[in-house]
Design an enzyme around this catalytic site. Structure first.
Site: not given
Length: 323
Positions: A110, A160
């Protein structure tokens, strides 16, 4: 910073070994490959420290990862990987095709940062995750002639906010790359040099839970009851050491201990959404559970709570979805 970079390269080594293990080779061949991995990892150490530092100094929020994506794409292209961009946001996918039959193995990192008191920061280690994947790509590309199949490096945006992965899936990401197996790693407050793994799910299921009502007579009271019902699902006390993330790797109560506190729990996020659509009223909450059995009980528990309240007549259904 020293401990972060040191951990980074232990993970690079571990992940490289994990990927190489799928190559059909004898013990002697694998030992030689592992030695090459260590040598290559050591050779690019300073290079990857610089990459991590640059990413750390230029964090970008979910959905805004343009600079980060440009840097990743440039690195993968320079290596010689086939690069695809912008599936479901500022994603980058690099494919190392060995040209020989074998498994397609994917690795995911990520790339987004989070809002902080100071502005924006890589407080969740995504700068390290990105560096790990770039390091793996470089190490494994140097061993391309000794590998089989395809190695796919996936750099996912908007982790997120829980939107990046879903957007990539919705735009056909898996159809495009078709990996046989998918892997990832996460940086946690563990002792330097320690790599941990766990079969199955490491973290809880996460669901959006929706309570739907129709022709509501007292909307404010109904909303309050719905929120209270969802909140009551939580099984962890507010003062519990559960909430201190530093305890995740504690040797006595953390994930690695047989009697870890991170099991048999349901937790509820402190946010709710309310939607009015015609006569319908939907109140949504966000729930995590440590195992699928507990997650499956949530709908039943909520139906019972509503049935025993004064709002059963307007109650339509409870449903949940991956979030």
């Amino acid at each position: 910073m020293k401990s972060i970079t040191y951990s980074t390269f232990h993970v690079i080594l571990f992940c490289s070994l994990a990927l190489i293990s799928f190559k059909e080779a004898g013990a002697a061949d694998n030992a030689h490959i592992h030695q090459q991995i260590q040598q290559k990892t050591a050779a690019i150490y300073s290079e990857l420290v610089a990459v991590r530092n640059d990413l750390h100094q230029h964090p970008e929020l979910s959905g805004e990862e343009q600079r980060t994506a440009n840097k990743i794409a440039a690195s993968l292209t320079a290596l010689g990987l086939n690069v695809t961009r912008d599936i479901g946001g500022h994603s980058v996918i690099g494919v190392l095709d060995t040209g020989k039959p074998g498994k397609s193995l994917a690795w995911r990192a990520d790339i987004d940062a989070i809002p902080t008191v100071e502005g924006v920061g890589h407080n969740c280690g995504h700068d390290v995750h990105t560096t790990i994947a770039l390091g793996m790509a470089e190490v494994l590309y140097s061993l391309k002639s000794q590998l089989t199949g395809k190695l796919i490096f996936v750099f996912q945006p908007a982790e997120e906010t829980y939107t990046g992965a879903r957007a990539m899936l919705d735009e056909g990401f898996l159809t495009a790359v078709q990996p046989d197996e998918f892997y990832a790693a996460h940086i946690s407050p563990m002792p330097v040099g320690l790599v941990a793994s766990k079969a199955g799910y490491l973290y809880a299921d996460y669901r959006q839970v929706n309570l739907v009502f129709n022709k509501v007579v007292k909307p404010e009271a109904t909303i309050a009851l719905a929120k209270q019902s969802i909140a009551s699902l939580q099984s962890v006390a507010k003062e519990s050491p559960f909430w201190n993330t530093a305890n995740l790797m504690d040797p006595t109560i953390g994930l690695g201990h047989p009697n870890t506190i991170y099991q048999n729990y349901v937790v509820v996020e402190n946010r709710f959404d309310v939607e009015h659509a015609g006569d319908a009223l939907t109140v949504s909450g966000y729930v995590s559970a440590s195992n699928d059995e507990l997650m499956q009980l949530i709908n039943k528990r909520l139906r019972q709570k509503i049935a025993n309240s004064g709002f059963a007549a307007s109650f339509v259904e409870v449903n949940n979805q991956a979030s």
